[in-house]
Design a protein around this motif. Structure first.
Motif, short mmCIF file in Angstrom:
data_model
loop_
_atom_site.label_atom_id
_atom_site.label_comp_id
_atom_site.label_asym_id
_atom_site.label_seq_id
_atom_site.Cartn_x
_atom_site.Cartn_y
_atom_site.Cartn_z
N ILE A 193 0.84 -1.20 0.00
CA ILE A 193 0.00 0.00 0.00
C ILE A 193 0.87 1.25 0.00
N CYS A 237 1.79 2.56 -3.40
CA CYS A 237 0.77 2.55 -4.46
C CYS A 237 0.72 3.92 -5.15
N CYS A 244 -3.74 6.28 -8.24
CA CYS A 244 -4.63 7.43 -8.47
C CYS A 244 -3.80 8.68 -8.76
N VAL A 294 -1.82 11.03 -6.01
CA VAL A 294 -0.35 10.95 -5.97
C VAL A 294 0.21 12.37 -6.08
N ARG A 305 -0.64 14.37 -2.73
CA ARG A 305 0.11 13.96 -1.52
C ARG A 305 1.56 14.41 -1.62
N PRO A 308 0.96 6.88 0.64
CA PRO A 308 -0.28 6.34 1.22
C PRO A 308 -0.07 5.92 2.67
N VAL A 355 -9.81 5.26 1.94
CA VAL A 355 -8.88 5.77 0.94
C VAL A 355 -7.56 6.03 1.66
N TRP A 384 -7.60 -2.34 -1.64
CA TRP A 384 -6.74 -2.51 -0.45
C TRP A 384 -7.57 -2.88 0.77
FE1 SF4 Z 1 -3.30 3.76 -4.21
FE2 SF4 Z 1 -5.38 4.11 -2.59
FE3 SF4 Z 1 -3.57 6.03 -2.82
FE4 SF4 Z 1 -5.21 5.51 -4.86
S1 SF4 Z 1 -5.79 6.32 -2.83
S2 SF4 Z 1 -2.99 5.86 -4.98
S3 SF4 Z 1 -5.44 3.26 -4.67
S4 SF4 Z 1 -3.24 3.98 -1.98
#
Ligand code: SF4
Length: 226
Positions: A10, A13, A16, A20, A23, A44, A116, A136
């Motif tokens: 995770i 990841c 999205c 990404v 963040r 994440p 999320v 996840w």
């Molecule tokens: Fe991955 Fe979830 Fe973050 Fe989307 S919200 S990038 S699926 S960890």
């Protein structure tokens, strides 16, 4: 693989693109002035707590300057102050605060996950982002369901995410679909016949705690049912 391996997957990841970008932008350019000298996690949020938990707390998504900064669920923000204090009163948390990794906080019998895992702009993930990240949560449920007793959903998005994951796991969910509310409760049955209590709570966000919509007594009461 188990929960540590899941959390490791995770934490890297990038499914999205919007989240990404957000963040990582917050982690570099958007840091709150009071945290400007701190490195941000900017990834994440993996789950936090007891890998053998019988109780799961399902949050909405990391806060930009909370989990997205510290790398630990509900850590370093006002929502977390409320949640960990209540978990400490309820006997699940070793300390009443969660400041940063290395603070000695230990959760026993309980693990915190989220609908999320990346901080969304304005705390609002899109429908597509919720659907993508649900994979996840599905895996979290799969790894936990053999010993799961109850789940606490913080807010309606977490409630819907928990029910969605349960359905995809083949659990029996009452019909019509149980409605979210503070104190709402539903019994879900896993494919192997284990009964799991789903309890709803208003989210511990400042929007609810500052206004008195969610009080400590209300939160203690729902945690007491887990
Ligand atoms: Fe991955 Fe979830 Fe973050 Fe989307 S919200 S990038 S699926 S960890």
């Amino acid at each position: 693989d188990g929960i540590p391996e899941l959390d490791a997957r995770i934490s890297v990841c990038r499914a999205c693109p919007r989240l990404v970008a957000w963040r990582e932008t917050v982690a570099v350019e958007g840091r709150r002035a009071s945290f400007a000298d701190q490195p941000y996690w900017g990834r994440p949020g993996p789950s936090f707590g007891d890998p053998d938990a019988e109780v799961l707390v399902v949050g909405l998504a990391p806060a930009a300057n909370g989990t997205n900064r510290t790398g630990r669920m509900f850590t370093g923000d006002r929502s977390g102050d409320w949640l960990y204090a209540a978990l400490h009163r309820g006997g699940y948390a070793s300390r009443p605060t969660s400041v940063s990794s290395g603070d000695g906080q230990v959760l026993r019998g309980l693990r915190i996950v989220a609908a999320v895992r990346c901080a969304p702009p304005e705390n609002k993930p899109t429908t597509e982002e919720k659907a993508t990240c649900a994979a996840w949560l599905d895996r979290d449920l799969e790894l936990s369901e053999g010993r799961l007793r109850s789940m606490l959903a913080l807010g309606s998005i977490a409630w819907d995410a928990a029910i969605g994951a349960a359905r995809r796991r083949g659990w029996q969910v009452p019909t019509p679909k149980p409605r979210f509310g503070h104190g709402a409760e539903a019994v879900l049955t896993t494919a192997s016949g284990r009964r799991v209590r789903l309890v709803g709570s208003y989210h511990v966000s400042q929007q609810n705690t500052f206004t008195g919509k969610l009080t400590e007594a209300m939160l203690d009461e729902v945690i007491g049912r887990l």
